[in-house]
Design a protein around this motif. Structure first.
Motif, mmCIF file in Angstrom:
data_model
loop_
_atom_site.group_PDB
_atom_site.id
_atom_site.type_symbol
_atom_site.label_atom_id
_atom_site.label_comp_id
_atom_site.label_asym_id
_atom_site.label_seq_id
_atom_site.Cartn_x
_atom_site.Cartn_y
_atom_site.Cartn_z
ATOM 1 N N LEU A 214 0.817 -1.218 0.000
ATOM 2 C CA LEU A 214 0.000 0.000 0.000
ATOM 3 C C LEU A 214 0.855 1.275 0.000
ATOM 4 C CD1 LEU A 214 -3.099 0.303 2.328
ATOM 5 C CD2 LEU A 214 -1.694 2.253 1.771
ATOM 6 N N VAL A 215 1.849 1.316 0.878
ATOM 7 C CA VAL A 215 2.640 2.544 0.998
ATOM 8 C C VAL A 215 3.471 2.788 -0.266
ATOM 9 C CG1 VAL A 215 4.558 3.617 2.242
ATOM 10 C CG2 VAL A 215 2.687 2.540 3.503
ATOM 11 N N GLN A 216 4.085 1.720 -0.770
ATOM 12 C CA GLN A 216 4.891 1.889 -1.974
ATOM 13 C C GLN A 216 4.026 2.324 -3.156
ATOM 14 O OE1 GLN A 216 8.266 -0.484 -2.605
ATOM 15 N NE2 GLN A 216 7.752 -0.966 -4.734
ATOM 16 N N ASP A 217 2.856 1.717 -3.309
ATOM 17 C CA ASP A 217 2.004 2.074 -4.440
ATOM 18 C C ASP A 217 1.412 3.470 -4.269
ATOM 19 O OD1 ASP A 217 2.441 -0.180 -6.068
ATOM 20 O OD2 ASP A 217 1.181 -1.391 -4.763
ATOM 21 N N ILE A 221 1.712 7.102 -6.745
ATOM 22 C CA ILE A 221 0.717 8.150 -7.009
ATOM 23 C C ILE A 221 1.302 9.506 -6.638
ATOM 24 C CG2 ILE A 221 -1.444 9.140 -6.115
ATOM 25 C CD1 ILE A 221 -2.709 6.438 -6.214
ATOM 26 N N CYS A 222 1.919 9.587 -5.455
ATOM 27 C CA CYS A 222 2.452 10.873 -4.978
ATOM 28 C C CYS A 222 3.542 11.402 -5.902
ATOM 29 C CB CYS A 222 2.985 10.722 -3.554
ATOM 30 S SG CYS A 222 1.663 10.473 -2.355
ATOM 31 N N THR A 223 4.456 10.528 -6.295
ATOM 32 C CA THR A 223 5.546 10.962 -7.176
ATOM 33 C C THR A 223 4.984 11.472 -8.504
ATOM 34 O OG1 THR A 223 6.930 9.275 -6.176
ATOM 35 C CG2 THR A 223 7.724 10.231 -8.231
ATOM 36 N N GLN A 224 4.098 10.689 -9.092
ATOM 37 C CA GLN A 224 3.608 11.062 -10.422
ATOM 38 C C GLN A 224 2.643 12.241 -10.381
ATOM 39 O OE1 GLN A 224 2.753 8.072 -13.268
ATOM 40 N NE2 GLN A 224 4.106 6.579 -12.348
ATOM 41 N N SER A 225 1.985 12.445 -9.243
ATOM 42 C CA SER A 225 1.051 13.576 -9.118
ATOM 43 C C SER A 225 1.735 14.792 -8.502
ATOM 44 C CB SER A 225 -0.148 13.188 -8.243
ATOM 45 O OG SER A 225 -0.892 12.149 -8.809
ATOM 46 N N GLN A 226 2.997 14.624 -8.075
ATOM 47 C CA GLN A 226 3.744 15.686 -7.401
ATOM 48 C C GLN A 226 2.998 16.228 -6.186
ATOM 49 O OE1 GLN A 226 4.397 17.857 -11.249
ATOM 50 N NE2 GLN A 226 6.526 17.822 -10.519
ATOM 51 N N VAL A 227 2.572 15.268 -5.351
ATOM 52 C CA VAL A 227 1.884 15.589 -4.099
ATOM 53 C C VAL A 227 2.443 14.685 -3.003
ATOM 54 C CG1 VAL A 227 -0.266 16.339 -5.209
ATOM 55 C CG2 VAL A 227 0.055 13.916 -4.610
ATOM 56 N N GLY A 228 1.913 14.804 -1.786
ATOM 57 C CA GLY A 228 2.242 13.895 -0.698
ATOM 58 C C GLY A 228 0.961 13.282 -0.164
ATOM 59 N N GLY A 292 -6.962 8.249 4.498
ATOM 60 C CA GLY A 292 -6.139 9.446 4.651
ATOM 61 C C GLY A 292 -6.447 10.467 3.581
ATOM 62 N N GLU A 293 -5.509 11.399 3.397
ATOM 63 C CA GLU A 293 -5.732 12.392 2.348
ATOM 64 C C GLU A 293 -4.444 12.847 1.680
ATOM 65 O OE1 GLU A 293 -7.846 15.448 4.512
ATOM 66 O OE2 GLU A 293 -6.092 16.752 4.336
ATOM 67 N N ILE A 294 -4.624 13.367 0.482
ATOM 68 C CA ILE A 294 -3.505 13.877 -0.314
ATOM 69 C C ILE A 294 -3.128 15.268 0.209
ATOM 70 C CG2 ILE A 294 -2.810 14.609 -2.637
ATOM 71 C CD1 ILE A 294 -3.039 11.569 -2.416
ATOM 72 N N GLY A 299 5.888 13.373 0.084
ATOM 73 C CA GLY A 299 6.184 12.264 0.997
ATOM 74 C C GLY A 299 4.924 11.649 1.575
ATOM 75 N N VAL A 300 5.042 10.371 1.971
ATOM 76 C CA VAL A 300 3.925 9.666 2.610
ATOM 77 C C VAL A 300 4.196 9.602 4.108
ATOM 78 C CG1 VAL A 300 2.669 7.491 2.756
ATOM 79 C CG2 VAL A 300 3.516 8.280 0.539
ATOM 80 N N ARG A 301 3.227 10.037 4.903
ATOM 81 C CA ARG A 301 3.357 10.001 6.367
ATOM 82 C C ARG A 301 2.225 9.174 6.968
ATOM 83 N NH1 ARG A 301 4.666 14.593 4.309
ATOM 84 N NH2 ARG A 301 2.456 14.977 3.986
ATOM 85 N N LEU A 302 2.561 8.449 8.039
ATOM 86 C CA LEU A 302 1.543 7.711 8.795
ATOM 87 C C LEU A 302 1.381 8.391 10.142
ATOM 88 C CD1 LEU A 302 -0.294 5.225 9.208
ATOM 89 C CD2 LEU A 302 1.726 4.002 10.067
ATOM 90 N N MET A 303 0.161 8.822 10.456
ATOM 91 C CA MET A 303 -0.077 9.574 11.690
ATOM 92 C C MET A 303 -0.997 8.791 12.631
ATOM 93 S SD MET A 303 1.701 12.243 10.990
ATOM 94 C CE MET A 303 1.304 13.272 12.404
#
Ligand code: ADP
Ligand code: MG
Length: 321
Positions: A214-217, A221-228, A292-294, A299-303
């Protein structure tokens, strides 16, 4: 049995009989007449014995799985799968193995209206390559690059179950009864979200199938969308079977990084909430969990509330150790 008998016996007329297949298995190439005006969706995946499934894995399950992983790619694009080709490398002439493989492949192909239109058969270490060809209406495919800050992140089903299933099959996890078979089946016979993906494209622009964790996939999305992305620990789905059989720490690792789930991970603009509620409520729709949300920040964070938690690595076939 010679090679040609072997192909005719096992791979002619496999899957759905489609009227848009003008010429299937048997000639130099297949001829199809896909629906006019749609975009073609084409994906290919290879399964290698010992790397993607354990040695001695049931031939019917290999047949199912080799098509399932491709159908899942189609689902993630929001596409309708139509045709498949199959490049099969097998160690030796094993008629029973081939019949079983074809049966597993055909049973899933029929469910999704997919016709096997051609392939190639060679001798060598057991390796299966399936190509899927599907269609999607113009400009409606979901892409990894379309996530926007503020979008909600959803995942279908129960990620982590397949990794636990593989661990059970390999003796790395203990368990019996219905929970064991539920988890093992998630690895052996993943159910690609094909029908859901086609509905989802009406309300989501961004989707990926969870094959590597899940996190890697989500990272793709984040890399290609230029978001976190921010994931909320308390919202992560965990099946009762996984919770019961594995330790809390191990289950969390599998939910976040297990791989082999073939669930859909997608984003929804909160403005589309009403439409999404309609899409997710059809009979047979998978469970959808908002996790969660974009964010604009990379970067991907787990809170866990306000506390940030460490994240596992995903599955990488080239990672050493
Ligand atoms: P060629 O030498 O022209 O490539 P092949 O002998 O490899 O022909 O294949 C003959 C026919 O059988 C072709 O139509 C091919 O698509 C089909 N075929 C071969 N192997 C498979 C397979 N594993 N699954 C489906 N179709 C196959
Ligand atoms: Mg050939």
């Amino acid at each position: 049995m010679g090679e040609f008998d072997l192909i005719g016996e096992n791979f002619a007329n496999v899957g759905a009989q489609r009227s848009d297949v003008l010429l299937g298995v048997g000639d130099d190439a297949a001829l199809v007449l896909p629906p006019a005006g749609q975009e073609m969706v084409i994906a290919v995946d290879t399964l290698v014995e010992g790397q993607h499934f354990p040695p001695g894995f049931d031939a019917k399950d290999i047949g199912w799985r080799s098509l399932a992983v491709n159908l899942s790619d189609c689902a993630a694009m929001g596409a309708q799968p139509l045709y498949a080709t199959l490049a099969l490398t097998i160690p030796e002439h094993q008629e029973e193995w081939l019949a079983d493989f074809a049966e597993g492949f055909a049973s899933l192909a029929k469910i999704h209206g997919v016709s096997l239109i051609g392939g190639d058969t060679t001798r060598g270490p057991l390796t299966i390559t399936v190509q899927i060809i599907g269609v999607v209406p113009r400009n409606q495919a979901m892409r990894r690059s379309q996530a926007k800050p503020g979008d909600l992140i959803y995942v279908t089903g129960w990620p982590g179950d397949a990794a636990a299933g593989l661990a059970l099959l390999q003796g790395r996890l203990e368990g019996q009864g219905a929970m064991r078979s539920t988890l093992e089946d998630k690895f052996k016979r993943p159910e690609p979200r094909v029908a859901f993906g086609q509905r989802l494209r009406q309300v989501s622009q961004c989707c990926i199938d969870v094959s590597d964790g899940l996190v890697q996939d989500l990272g793709h999305i984040c890399t290609q969308s230029q978001v976190g992305a921010t994931l909320r620990f308390k919202e992560l789905p965990m099946s009762r079977s996984l919770h019961a059989l594995a330790s809390a720490e191990q289950s969390l690792q599998w939910v976040l990084g297990g791989g082999d789930d073939y669930e859909l991970l997608f984003t929804i603009d909160p403005k589309q909430a009403a439409e999404f509620a309609r899409v997710r409520s059809f009979n047979g729709a998978p469970a959808c969990h908002c996790i969660g949300e974009i964010t604009a920040k990379a970067g991907v964070r787990l809170m866990d509330g306000k506390r940030e938690m460490p994240l596992p690595q995903g599955w990488d076939p080239f990672r050493v150790g």
